[in-house]
Enzyme design. Structure first.
Site, PDB file in Angstrom:
ATOM      1  N   LYS A  13       0.841  -1.049  -0.133  1.00  0.00           N
ATOM      2  CA  LYS A  13       0.036  -0.079  -0.162  1.00  0.00           C
ATOM      3  C   LYS A  13       0.858   1.080  -0.080  1.00  0.00           C
ATOM      4  O   LYS A  13       1.906   1.266   0.731  1.00  0.00           O
ATOM      5  CB  LYS A  13      -0.982  -0.078   1.348  1.00  0.00           C
ATOM      6  CG  LYS A  13      -1.747   1.451   1.441  1.00  0.00           C
ATOM      7  CD  LYS A  13      -2.880   1.457   0.241  1.00  0.00           C
ATOM      8  CE  LYS A  13      -3.366   2.958   0.395  1.00  0.00           C
ATOM      9  NZ  LYS A  13      -4.292   3.302  -0.688  1.00  0.00           N
ATOM     10  N   CYS A  24      -0.543  12.162  -6.138  1.00  0.00           N
ATOM     11  CA  CYS A  24      -0.655  12.666  -4.739  1.00  0.00           C
ATOM     12  C   CYS A  24      -0.923  14.104  -5.014  1.00  0.00           C
ATOM     13  O   CYS A  24      -0.907  14.751  -5.740  1.00  0.00           O
ATOM     14  CB  CYS A  24       1.043  12.567  -4.235  1.00  0.00           C
ATOM     15  SG  CYS A  24       2.188  12.862  -5.298  1.00  0.00           S
TER      16      CYS A  24
END
Ligand code: YRO
Length: 310
Positions: free
Chosen positions: A45, A131
């Site tokens: 992850k 992001c």
């Protein structure tokens, strides 16, 4: 004898299939399930510097044709995954794994990558470019000026194998512009694609996930044509030393075959792994091998990138 082994940079993998970041990779227990399946590797992850709980539930929802998520980056923090990866290097020295990372700011991204550089980690690093950047600006990968500046700063100190996880692009000019930026850097791979951003799934009169009033990333069958287009657009444009990981809409061996035809060297499974569990790796690998046998292909290099045009 048919083989689905593959290479990315100087790393060899016994199978070209692995999980997509975010699925079956939150903690050691989930990652061990991938290691003990037929997958050729795993990716963690996406880790941030500090542990994160993520968004309120429900934040993931399966539909007939895929899924929607707005997880909000729940993860156990950089150190948790690094410790586990370093342990695996000792117990399974012949295997290589992927460490997915992103900072909540560009400064944090540099902190994380410098720590990887200084560590004994000898696997591959995947920087998640979906992001958050400055509020009011799109995610980094949709801002190519920022992407170029960030990569230029990173490659001053980062000397280990690095790849980037990309969102889908939808315009030929964006493929040209993005590839021109990526070709300036010694990237080991790019990974196409992350979920299609900010979709909306409705059940009766109501959204199906709580965060962002229901908006979330779309995965599964919905995304295969977009994923294939991104894999192939970059295969056509990138230096051949930048390998491509194909991710998006892989439910069957046939789907994986198409990703490889488009140029993928490795194929990741997200939504299907979430729905079916790690047994999906054996099923899809066997389906791909049957198709390869029918077509007379012995290795994935026999057909990788060899998509035919009319
Ligand atoms: O919500 C997530 O953790 C998530 N979901 C995705 O489908 N792709 C991602 O890259 C992430 C993590 C990054 C972000 C969307 C929270 C900025």
């Amino acid at each position: 004898m048919v083989s689905t082994k593959t290479k990315i940079g100087n790393y060899e993998f016994e199978n070209c299939f692995m999980n997509a970041a975010g699925v079956c990779c939150y903690d050691r227990e989930e990652l061990e399930k991938v290691i003990n399946s037929d997958a050729g590797s795993f990716v963690t992850k996406t880790a941030t510097l500090n542990i994160r709980e993520g968004n309120p539930l429900p934040r993931y929802y399966d539909t007939d044709l895929g899924c929607i998520n707005s997880m909000g980056l729940p993860n156990l923090g950089f150190e948790y995954y690094l410790d586990y990866l370093l342990e695996l290097q000792k117990t399974m020295p012949k295997r290589a794994f992927f460490f997915s990372l992103v900072g909540l700011s560009q400064e944090e991204t540099h902190t994380l990558l410098k720590r990887v550089q200084e560590s004994d980690f000898n696997g591959l690093t995947e920087l998640n470019l979906s992001c958050p950047n400055v509020p009011g600006k799109p995610q980094i990968a949709y801002d190519l000026e920022t992407t170029e500046k960030l990569l230029a700063e990173i490659f001053v100190y980062f000397k280990k194998p690095l790849g980037i996880k990309l969102p889908p692009y939808f315009d030929m000019v964006h493929f040209d512009q993005a590839a021109a930026v990526f070709n300036k850097f010694p990237l080991t791979f790019i990974n196409c694609v992350n979920s299609i951003g900010n979709g909306l799934v409705i059940n009766d009169e109501t959204v199906v996930i709580k965060p962002k009033n229901g908006f979330g990333g779309i995965g599964g069958e919905y995304v295969k044509p977009t994923a294939l287009a991104n894999v192939h657009a970059f295969y056509q444009r990138l230096n051949s030393n930048i390998k491509i990981i194909g991710t998006g809409g892989v439910l069957t061996g046939r789907d994986a075959f198409e990703h490889i035809l488009c140029g993928a060297s490795m194929v990741q499974i997200g939504t299907t792994l979430h729905k079916e569990g790690p047994g999906a790796f054996r099923r899809i690998t066997e389906e791909l091998k049957v198709l390869m046998r029918e077509k007379g292909y012995k290795t994935i290099e026999d057909f990788r990138g060899k998509l035919k045009y009319l």
